[in-house]
Structures are given as structure tokens and as C-alpha cells.
Write an enzyme that holds these catalytic residues in place. Structure first.
Site, PDB file in Angstrom:
ATOM      1  CB  ALA A  83      43.113  17.205  58.191  1.00 55.80           C
ATOM      2  CE1 TYR A 111      48.386  16.460  57.271  1.00 54.49           C
ATOM      3  CE2 TYR A 111      50.028  14.726  57.046  1.00 54.49           C
ATOM      4  CZ  TYR A 111      48.709  15.130  57.045  1.00 54.49           C
ATOM      5  OH  TYR A 111      47.718  14.210  56.822  1.00 54.49           O
ATOM      6  N   GLY A 167      36.183  15.989  51.133  1.00 56.37           N
ATOM      7  CA  GLY A 167      37.537  15.508  50.873  1.00 56.37           C
ATOM      8  C   GLY A 167      37.548  14.099  50.305  1.00 56.37           C
ATOM      9  CD1 TRP A 194      52.037   8.537  51.213  1.00 59.31           C
ATOM     10  CD2 TRP A 194      52.826   7.048  49.751  1.00 59.31           C
ATOM     11  NE1 TRP A 194      53.399   8.697  51.130  1.00 59.31           N
ATOM     12  CE2 TRP A 194      53.897   7.792  50.248  1.00 59.31           C
ATOM     13  CE3 TRP A 194      53.073   6.028  48.826  1.00 59.31           C
ATOM     14  CZ2 TRP A 194      55.214   7.574  49.843  1.00 59.31           C
ATOM     15  CZ3 TRP A 194      54.385   5.809  48.424  1.00 59.31           C
ATOM     16  CH2 TRP A 194      55.438   6.580  48.930  1.00 59.31           C
TER      17      TRP A 194
HETATM   18  N1  NAP Z   1      45.430  12.214  51.669  1.00 56.80           N
HETATM   19  C1  NAP Z   1      46.351  11.427  52.202  1.00 56.80           C
HETATM   20  O1  NAP Z   1      47.216  10.877  51.505  1.00 56.80           O
HETATM   21  C2  NAP Z   1      46.344  11.183  53.693  1.00 56.80           C
HETATM   22  C3  NAP Z   1      47.369  10.402  54.243  1.00 56.80           C
HETATM   23  C4  NAP Z   1      47.368  10.160  55.620  1.00 56.80           C
HETATM   24  C5  NAP Z   1      46.366  10.684  56.427  1.00 56.80           C
HETATM   25  N2  NAP Z   1      45.390  11.463  55.867  1.00 56.80           N
HETATM   26  C6  NAP Z   1      44.372  12.027  56.743  1.00 56.80           C
HETATM   27  O2  NAP Z   1      43.118  11.540  56.283  1.00 56.80           O
HETATM   28  C7  NAP Z   1      42.102  12.530  56.503  1.00 56.80           C
HETATM   29  C8  NAP Z   1      41.346  12.753  55.216  1.00 56.80           C
HETATM   30  O3  NAP Z   1      42.238  13.211  54.223  1.00 56.80           O
HETATM   31  P1  NAP Z   1      41.729  13.578  52.757  1.00 56.80           P
HETATM   32  O4  NAP Z   1      42.741  13.082  51.800  1.00 56.80           O
HETATM   33  O5  NAP Z   1      40.305  13.191  52.602  1.00 56.80           O
HETATM   34  O6  NAP Z   1      41.853  15.160  52.805  1.00 56.80           O
HETATM   35  P2  NAP Z   1      41.327  16.245  51.749  1.00 56.80           P
HETATM   36  O7  NAP Z   1      40.890  15.574  50.496  1.00 56.80           O
HETATM   37  O8  NAP Z   1      42.363  17.310  51.685  1.00 56.80           O
HETATM   38  O9  NAP Z   1      40.034  16.825  52.466  1.00 56.80           O
HETATM   39  C9  NAP Z   1      40.151  17.582  53.644  1.00 56.80           C
HETATM   40  C10 NAP Z   1      38.787  17.976  54.107  1.00 56.80           C
HETATM   41  O10 NAP Z   1      38.916  18.794  55.256  1.00 56.80           O
HETATM   42  C11 NAP Z   1      38.075  19.924  55.104  1.00 56.80           C
HETATM   43  N3  NAP Z   1      38.583  21.042  55.887  1.00 56.80           N
HETATM   44  C12 NAP Z   1      39.794  21.651  55.763  1.00 56.80           C
HETATM   45  N4  NAP Z   1      39.879  22.659  56.657  1.00 56.80           N
HETATM   46  C13 NAP Z   1      38.711  22.665  57.360  1.00 56.80           C
HETATM   47  C14 NAP Z   1      38.180  23.444  58.416  1.00 56.80           C
HETATM   48  N5  NAP Z   1      38.885  24.460  58.950  1.00 56.80           N
HETATM   49  N6  NAP Z   1      36.937  23.177  58.877  1.00 56.80           N
HETATM   50  C15 NAP Z   1      36.219  22.173  58.346  1.00 56.80           C
HETATM   51  N7  NAP Z   1      36.641  21.379  57.345  1.00 56.80           N
HETATM   52  C16 NAP Z   1      37.886  21.636  56.860  1.00 56.80           C
HETATM   53  C17 NAP Z   1      38.103  20.191  53.609  1.00 56.80           C
HETATM   54  O11 NAP Z   1      36.993  21.013  53.248  1.00 56.80           O
HETATM   55  P3  NAP Z   1      37.073  21.907  51.872  1.00 56.80           P
HETATM   56  O12 NAP Z   1      37.107  20.907  50.755  1.00 56.80           O
HETATM   57  O13 NAP Z   1      35.840  22.702  51.926  1.00 56.80           O
HETATM   58  O14 NAP Z   1      38.347  22.701  52.011  1.00 56.80           O
HETATM   59  C18 NAP Z   1      37.971  18.764  53.080  1.00 56.80           C
HETATM   60  O15 NAP Z   1      36.636  18.344  53.122  1.00 56.80           O
HETATM   61  C19 NAP Z   1      42.832  13.761  57.048  1.00 56.80           C
HETATM   62  O16 NAP Z   1      42.692  13.774  58.445  1.00 56.80           O
HETATM   63  C20 NAP Z   1      44.273  13.525  56.687  1.00 56.80           C
HETATM   64  O17 NAP Z   1      45.145  14.158  57.609  1.00 56.80           O
HETATM   65  C21 NAP Z   1      45.354  11.711  54.523  1.00 56.80           C
END
Ligand code: NAP
Length: 276
Positions: A58, A123, A10, A148
Site C-alpha cells: 500500500a 489515505y 514493508g 499504528w
Molecule cells: N503502518 C501502519 O501503521 C498501518 C496502520 C494501519 C494499516 N496499515 C496497513 O497495513 C499494510 C502494511 O503496512 P506497512 O506498515 O507494512 O507498510 P509499509 O512498511 O509502508 O510497506 C508498504 C509496502 O507496499 C509496497 N508497495 C508500495 N507501492 C506499491 C506498488 N505500487 N506495487 C507493489 N508494492 C507496493 C512497498 O514496496 P517498496 O518498499 O518497494 O516501496 C512496501 O513493501 C498496508 O496495507 C497498510 O495500509 C498500516
């Protein structure tokens, strides 16, 4: 330090890998470890015997979470329970990555770590349930809320703005959704500093400042040589979508700042990202 990282493919996972530098890293991808599988999660973490698990995996698509809340709870809540139970069994610290969307958005000023969460969408509810498992199953944890994220990864808001601007030549973006844009590599560096403090607890790690989606999009286009592309300011009720985001969910980094861990302003981070 031995670090077990979930969500390595991710946006944050990819930023954490270089930030962790020479630490010993165990980072299975989703195909190697699905956190919904409790025994596989327990086994993988026991085998790695990490000092800390950084749990960044996530279900992050908020609209998909709204359409399939059961799946959101399976991954974000029960998946986190599985990770927390594995930490409990092995004695590892857990750093759980959470979100601005645990707040309802009605405060009208940046949320502190100690404000009461009250999520208004699936979410946010599923991520808050992950916080509960982290806090009730473990004594040594970090709950790290962020917001974000942007980076070179393709699915984030910034990349969607660039793609749609190039495809359509004009954009419509909401003005009444405000939060704290955060550069994933800045967040990753702050997380690595935080987990070396042993000061467990709840943290808000975001780039300083806040803006609306509209302001952010305008700045992205201006800095990326697309200043001539018009953006029509709209309100959220002109952009119906399955999930309801909080109106004002900027986060204030109070607790980490007390430890000397601050992130620069979002505009400086954005400029460096787009101009270098
Ligand atoms: N993105 C944002 O703007 C944002 C904002 C606030 C908080 N967050 C939090 O920050 C964290 C990282 O976010 P991110 O942006 O890096 O998310 P992301 O790019 O969507 O990546 C999510 C990761 O979770 C993995 N995943 C999903 N379902 C899974 C499962 N059942 N078992 C194992 N792995 C799984 C995905 O693997 P695959 O690629 O193989 O599906 C991917 O590696 C998360 O906890 C998110 O809630 C994000």
C-alpha cells in the site's frame, strides 16, 4: 498452503515472512511487481497459483496520500482491484490489510468490525475503496483492519520518536489522537491463525487497549532508557500536517476474538520489543 504476499519489503511483510514459517511463499518486491500494472499482477498471481494472497502492499504515508490523492487511489484502490481480479481469475482467497483510518473518529469508543466506515482523509478513502473492491469482486476474503504498527523497521512512529528524541533532546507530541498501537509480529501471527480458519469476513486485529500518541511516546522513551527526555503535550492544531487523522480510531477485536484469536495488550508488546 501456497501464499502470495504483496508488500514483502514493508513493515508487515517483513513480520509475515517468519510468521508464515514453512508455508510456500511467493513474495515479489515492488520492483518485481507493481500492483498498478493489472496484467503483470494477473500474470504473477496466475503463475504462483496461490491458495491465498495476503495483500499488504500500500501507499502508507498518509501525508503523501493527502498531497497526491490520485496516486493513493491508483495504488490502494485500483491496485487492490487488480489483486482482487487476479484472485477472482485464479480462485485464490484474498486477505486485504486495511486500516483504522477508514473511520472518522467521532464514535468516542473503540470501533467494531460492523461500524460504518466514513474516512476523513485521502489515505482512508483510498483504503476503503480497496475494501469495496475486495468485497464486491470476491466471495472468499478477509478484510483485516489494523492500526499504528510498530517494529524495528525505520519509518514508523516509534522509530521517529526515538530518532527525534536523540537528535533534539525534547519532543512535542499530540494528546488528541488516540488509537491502538500494534506490534507487527503479533499482528502477523494473528493473521496466519486467521487465514487458517476459513471464516471469511471483516476483522480488527490490534494489540489490546488504546492510548494517545503522547502516552505512547512517553512509554517508548521511558522503556528505552530516555525517561529524562521531556515531551510537551500539544493538540493537533499545534501540529499542522497535510493529512487529517481521525481523533479517536481505536479498534476493538470482536470477530477474531470469537474465534479465539486475541492479541496481548500494547504495553506488554511494547515492553517486550524494547527490553529484549
Ligand atoms: N503502518 C501502519 O501503521 C498501518 C496502520 C494501519 C494499516 N496499515 C496497513 O497495513 C499494510 C502494511 O503496512 P506497512 O506498515 O507494512 O507498510 P509499509 O512498511 O509502508 O510497506 C508498504 C509496502 O507496499 C509496497 N508497495 C508500495 N507501492 C506499491 C506498488 N505500487 N506495487 C507493489 N508494492 C507496493 C512497498 O514496496 P517498496 O518498499 O518497494 O516501496 C512496501 O513493501 C498496508 O496495507 C497498510 O495500509 C498500516
Amino acid at each position: 498452503m501456497r501464499v502470495f504476499l504483496t508488500g514483502v519489503s514493508g513493515q508487515l511483510g517483513q513480520a509475515l515472512l517468519p510468521a508464515l514459517g514453512t508455508e510456500t511463499i511467493f513474495a515479489p518486491n515492488e520492483h518485481a511487481l507493481d500492483i498498478r500494472d493489472r496484467s503483470a499482477t494477473a500474470q504473477a498471481i496466475a503463475d504462483a497459483a496461490p491458495d491465498i494472497v495476503i495483500h499488504a502492499a500500500a501507499m502508507t504515508n498518509v501525508d503523501e496520500c493527502a498531497l497526491n490523492p490520485d496516486m493513493a487511489y491508483r495504488i490502494n484502490a485500483l491496485g487492490t482491484r487488480n489483486v482482487a481480479l487476479a484472485c477472482q481469475a485464479t480462485g485464490a482467497v484474498l486477505a486485504y490489510i486495511s486500516t483504522n483510518e477508514v473511520f472518522d473518529g467521532f464514535k468516542g469508543e473503540p470501533y467494531l468490525e460492523y461500524d460504518t466506515p466514513n474516512p476523513i482523509n485521502a489515505y482512508g478513502r483510498s483504503k476503503l475503496a480497496g475494501e469495496w473492491f475486495t468485497q464486491t469482486l470476491l466471495q472468499r476474503f478477509y478484510v483485516i483492519r489494523t492500526a499504528w504498527l510498530f517494529s524495528s523497521r525505520s519509518a514508523n512512529f516509534l522509530q521517529q520518536i526515538l530518532r527525534k528524541a536523540d537528535e533534539r533532546g525534547r519532543l512535542r507530541v499530540v494528546t488528541d489522537e488516540v488509537s491502538s498501537p500494534t506490534y507487527a509480529p503479533d499482528l502477523a501471527q494473528a493473521i496466519v491463525r486467521l487465514i487458517r480458519t476459513d471464516c471469511y469476513g471483516i476483522y480488527h486485529l490490534v494489540n489490546e487497549g488504546a492510548c494517545s500518541r503522547f502516552t505512547f511516546a512517553r512509554r517508548v522513551l521511558d522503556l528505552s532508557g530516555r525517561g529524562q527526555i521531556p515531551i510537551e503535550p500539544i493538540s493537533r492544531n499545534q501540529y499542522p500536517r497535510p493529512s487529517t487523522p481521525p481523533t479517536y480510531s481505536a479498534l476493538r477485536n470482536f470477530a477474531a476474538a470469537e474465534l479465539g484469536i486475541r492479541l496481548r495488550g500494547w504495553e506488554e508488546a511494547l515492553a517486550e520489543f524494547l527490553l529484549t
